[in-house]
Design an enzyme around this catalytic site. Structure first.
Site, PDB file in Angstrom:
ATOM      1  N   GLU A 131     -12.113  29.132  -4.572  1.00  0.00           N
ATOM      2  CA  GLU A 131     -12.558  29.124  -5.968  1.00  0.00           C
ATOM      3  C   GLU A 131     -11.715  30.092  -6.807  1.00  0.00           C
ATOM      4  OE1 GLU A 131     -16.912  28.078  -7.048  1.00  0.00           O
ATOM      5  OE2 GLU A 131     -16.800  30.254  -7.011  1.00  0.00           O
ATOM      6  N   GLU A 189      -8.470  28.456  -7.428  1.00  0.00           N
ATOM      7  CA  GLU A 189      -8.667  27.395  -8.424  1.00  0.00           C
ATOM      8  C   GLU A 189      -8.763  28.005  -9.832  1.00  0.00           C
ATOM      9  OE1 GLU A 189     -12.277  25.147  -7.952  1.00  0.00           O
ATOM     10  OE2 GLU A 189     -11.815  23.819  -9.630  1.00  0.00           O
ATOM     11  N   CYS A 210     -21.654  26.235  -6.288  1.00  0.00           N
ATOM     12  CA  CYS A 210     -22.218  26.382  -4.937  1.00  0.00           C
ATOM     13  C   CYS A 210     -23.720  26.160  -4.897  1.00  0.00           C
ATOM     14  CB  CYS A 210     -21.838  27.718  -4.341  1.00  0.00           C
ATOM     15  SG  CYS A 210     -21.937  29.075  -5.478  1.00  0.00           S
ATOM     16  N   SER A 226     -16.225  23.996 -10.857  1.00  0.00           N
ATOM     17  CA  SER A 226     -15.218  24.164  -9.806  1.00  0.00           C
ATOM     18  C   SER A 226     -15.306  22.968  -8.863  1.00  0.00           C
ATOM     19  CB  SER A 226     -15.510  25.450  -9.036  1.00  0.00           C
ATOM     20  OG  SER A 226     -14.909  25.401  -7.771  1.00  0.00           O
ATOM     21  N   LYS A 250     -30.636  22.455  -0.562  1.00  0.00           N
ATOM     22  CA  LYS A 250     -29.555  22.378   0.425  1.00  0.00           C
ATOM     23  C   LYS A 250     -29.742  21.165   1.346  1.00  0.00           C
ATOM     24  CE  LYS A 250     -26.908  25.824  -0.698  1.00  0.00           C
ATOM     25  NZ  LYS A 250     -25.499  25.593  -1.062  1.00  0.00           N
ATOM     26  N   GLU A 297     -28.233  18.450  -0.702  1.00  0.00           N
ATOM     27  CA  GLU A 297     -26.776  18.608  -0.715  1.00  0.00           C
ATOM     28  C   GLU A 297     -26.164  18.090   0.584  1.00  0.00           C
ATOM     29  OE1 GLU A 297     -25.005  22.619  -0.200  1.00  0.00           O
ATOM     30  OE2 GLU A 297     -23.924  22.229  -2.041  1.00  0.00           O
ATOM     31  N   GLU A 327     -20.832  12.111  -0.178  1.00  0.00           N
ATOM     32  CA  GLU A 327     -19.469  12.666  -0.102  1.00  0.00           C
ATOM     33  C   GLU A 327     -19.378  13.855   0.844  1.00  0.00           C
ATOM     34  OE1 GLU A 327     -21.460  12.513  -2.673  1.00  0.00           O
ATOM     35  OE2 GLU A 327     -21.451  14.357  -3.853  1.00  0.00           O
ATOM     36  N   CYS A 340     -30.512  32.893  -4.937  1.00  0.00           N
ATOM     37  CA  CYS A 340     -31.073  32.349  -3.685  1.00  0.00           C
ATOM     38  C   CYS A 340     -32.169  33.212  -3.076  1.00  0.00           C
ATOM     39  CB  CYS A 340     -29.974  32.203  -2.644  1.00  0.00           C
ATOM     40  SG  CYS A 340     -28.819  30.927  -3.056  1.00  0.00           S
TER      41      CYS A 340
HETATM   42 FE1  HC0 Z   1     -27.281  30.602  -1.311  1.00  0.00          FE
HETATM   43 FE2  HC0 Z   1     -24.862  30.026  -0.949  1.00  0.00          FE
HETATM   44  S1  HC0 Z   1     -25.600  32.020  -1.727  1.00  0.00           S
HETATM   45  S2  HC0 Z   1     -26.211  28.890  -2.390  1.00  0.00           S
HETATM   46  O1  HC0 Z   1     -27.855  31.217  -2.882  1.00  0.00           O
HETATM   47  O2  HC0 Z   1     -22.751  30.028  -2.911  1.00  0.00           O
HETATM   48  O3  HC0 Z   1     -29.204  28.526  -0.434  1.00  0.00           O
HETATM   49  O4  HC0 Z   1     -28.442  32.755   0.429  1.00  0.00           O
HETATM   50  O5  HC0 Z   1     -26.253  29.972   1.446  1.00  0.00           O
HETATM   51  O6  HC0 Z   1     -23.957  27.410   0.260  1.00  0.00           O
HETATM   52  O7  HC0 Z   1     -23.152  31.595   0.814  1.00  0.00           O
HETATM   53  C1  HC0 Z   1     -28.559  29.377  -0.750  1.00  0.00           C
HETATM   54  C2  HC0 Z   1     -28.137  31.912  -0.261  1.00  0.00           C
HETATM   55  C3  HC0 Z   1     -26.220  30.124   0.304  1.00  0.00           C
HETATM   56  C4  HC0 Z   1     -24.236  28.426  -0.167  1.00  0.00           C
HETATM   57  C5  HC0 Z   1     -23.730  30.960   0.214  1.00  0.00           C
HETATM   58  C6  HC0 Z   1     -23.512  29.933  -2.127  1.00  0.00           C
END
Ligand code: HC0
Ligand code: SF4
Length: 570
Positions: A280, A283, A300, A320, A359, A362, A367, A504
């Site tokens: 990132e 980028e 993310c 990104s 997640k 995701e 993809e 998170c």
């Molecule tokens: Fe998160 Fe992550 S920091 S989104 O908040 O960027 O769920 O803890 O794992 O993928 O590293 C959540 C937390 C993660 C990802 C990381 C990011």
């Protein structure tokens, strides 16, 4: 103001409700709907109390105290009223605690049944004929409206805090229920799967879509190599499930617990967060130096990406192209690591332990797979892992500390702070500033982006060029920042966005309750881990350097693009 509660005189210095006054002096008035942060009150009818001079009992959550008020919270009359109201609620609730994820510790309705000493043999529950189908449309959330007690907290958090408004009260009078506003399954609404509604639900009406069974099956399969990655925010929150204070770093015990559960390797999402910074950061510098699309926005957080795809399709080029650390981990595990260890990628099961329910979505996106093999196979929330540890009778607090497996497990402090709002930006600044100036930063910490405010701004001048940065958490705040970009008034070069307020650490899969105290302590926990690390900058991570030297060649190179970058769908 002076009042008397259960014979105890109390003096307060500001106006407040009876419920608040009682809480100040540790007098417990039960309630199922009240939520201070959401302003929800008066929906469940459980918090009845008697006030001297008033013929009828009042609701403690919505009645303001007045000078000299005498309140009784535990008379036979209020107890009988509470019991009657509780029986009414139970009459439209299924009797399925045996299979409910929230049973035993996380269900406020169940707690209340015990507190009021209700004889369960005399309770009528929701009948089979009254049952409605569960909403299984989302890979992230499961809605079982048979369990809904109509407290209204999910409606309030979705609307007031997140600004999404996917849920609402529908129908009228006795027919009133909470549902999606459109009446469609949740997957067909504006919901971004942030899971904030799960965190405020007092019962099991909205939970994560569970993956515990898939995990148990994977570790029992002798042909499968199970690789686990643990997200940053899990490490400072899981301990709460075992009565440790919020913010306690339980990384070592977590590693040991996962080995006892039968996984083959315990790796670290903080490692692939370092990898994300390499991709990132490169980028961003490319966009900056080649008049690319700015501001660039982090990508993310899958709730944030879903929000942008649904609401700002014309602005998607600002995101990104990097996949999240979760997905980068899976992509590297099934290529670089598989080749190194001579493993068949089809026989590797990547399990993520995440503080998040999005997640799961995701990982299921089309993809996020290559040649029909998914990058991430199973996503467990922090709560699901805690349940697995308990179900397997592992004495978590007595476990010895284990070490992460090295190859995809060595992480810097920069990767760790990803779990709190501002962390991705701080990690990026630590790397970008050194790449631009060619010199070491004097101070590793970048304080302007710390703290739990929903919108933070910062500036940094590097080689004479000033970069304007913004850090945003919570979908409502994200909308504000996107409107600025839309009308051409955005002053920023780089923006971090996380869908949950606080980042998170306050994710929809975290131990309950998720209130200010827990969020603050979890943030402190992550910064403490960072401070204790010998390596605190992503570009100095030796395990990341090895991945580039032995496999990817360079950040944003051909192979990196193929494996670690993605596109968005409008
Ligand atoms: Fe998160 Fe992550 S920091 S989104 O908040 O960027 O769920 O803890 O794992 O993928 O590293 C959540 C937390 C993660 C990802 C990381 C990011
Ligand atoms: Fe609203 Fe988030 Fe719940 Fe979806 S997951 S209904 S967006 S609070």
């Amino acid at each position: 103001m002076k009042v008397i509660i259960n014979g105890q005189p109390i003096t307060t210095d500001r106006p407040m409700t009876i419920l608040e006054a009682a809480r100040i002096c540790d007098i417990h008035i039960p309630t199922l709907c009240y939520h201070a942060k959401l302003g929800v009150a008066g929906n469940c009818g459980i918090c009845v109390v008697e006030v001297a001079g008033s013929a009828n009992p009042v609701l403690a959550c919505e009645t303001e105290i007045t000078e000299g008020m005498e309140i009784v919270t535990d008379s036979a009359r209020v107890k009988a009223l509470r019991e009657r109201r509780l029986r009414e609620i139970l009459s439209s609730h299924p009797n399925d605690c045996l299979t409910c994820f929230r049973s035993q510790g996380d269900c406020q309705l169940q707690d209340l049944v015990y507190q009021l000493g209700i004889d369960m043999d005399t309770v009528t529950f929701r009948s089979q004929a009254q049952m409605v189908d569960k909403d299984l449309s989302s890979p992230s959330l499961l809605r079982d409206m048979n369990k809904c007690i109509k407290c209204g907290r999910c409606v309030a958090v979705c609307d007031q805090v997140q600004g999404i408004g996917a849920l609402g009260y529908v129908r009228h009078g006795a027919e009133e229920i909470i549902d999606t506003v459109s009446g469609l399954p949740i997957a067909e609404t504006s919901c971004i799967y942030c899971g904030q509604c799960i965190n405020v639900c007092p019962v099991g009406a909205i939970t994560e879509n569970l993956s515990i069974y898939q995990f148990t099956k994977a570790v029992a399969d002798p042909d499968m190599t199970v690789l686990v990655q643990i997200a940053p925010a899990v490490k400072v929150a899981l301990g709460e499930e075992f009565k440790l204070p919020a913010g306690t770093d339980v990384s070592g015990k977590l590693v040991t617990a996962l080995r006892l559960l039968g996984v083959d390797k315990v790796f670290n999402t903080d490692f692939s967060a370092d990898l994300t910074i390499m991709e990132e950061g490169t980028e961003f510098l490319g966009r900056l130096n080649n008049s690319g699309q700015l501001p660039m926005i982090t990508s993310c957080c899958p709730s944030w990406v879903k929000f942008a795809e649904q609401n700002y399709p014309q602005l998607l080029p600002h995101l990104s192209s990097c996949k999240s650390p979760q997905q980068m981990f899976g992509a590297i595990a099934k290529t670089f690591y598989a080749q190194k260890e001579n493993l068949n990628p089809g026989k590797i099961c990547v399990v993520s332990v995440m503080p998040c329910v999005t997640k799961k979505f995701e990982a299921s996106r089309p993809e996020m797979a290559r040649d029909g093999i998914r990058e991430v196979d199973i996503v467990l929330t922090t709560r699901e892992l805690a349940k697995l540890i308990r179900l397997n009778k592992i004495n978590f607090n007595q476990l010895a500390d284990g070490d992460f497996d090295y190859d995809l497990g060595f992480a810097t402090g920069a990767g760790t702070i990803f779990g709190v709002t501002g962390g991705v930006m701080e990690a990026a600044v630590r790397t970008i500033s050194e790449v631009i100036t060619g010199t070491q930063r004097e101070k590793i910490e970048f304080m302007p982006v710390r703290g739990l405010a929903g919108v933070k701004e910062a500036e940094i001048t590097l080689n004479g060029q000033t970069l304007r940065l913004a850090v945003v958490s919570g979908a409502r705040n994200a909308a504000r920042i996107m409107e600025q970009i839309k009308d051409g008034s955005s002053p920023y070069h780089f923006i971090e966005v996380m869908g949950c307020p606080g980042g998170c650490i306050a994710g929809g899969g975290q131990p309950l309750p998720v209130m200010s105290t827990e969020i603050q302590n979890r943030a402190r926990g992550l910064y403490a881990i960072d401070e204790g690390k010998a390596v605190r900058k992503s570009h100095e991570n030796p395990a990341i350097k090895a991945v580039y030297e032995q496999f990817l060649t360079e950040p944003n190179g051909h192979l990196a693009h193929e494996l670690l970058h993605t596109h968005y769908t409008d």
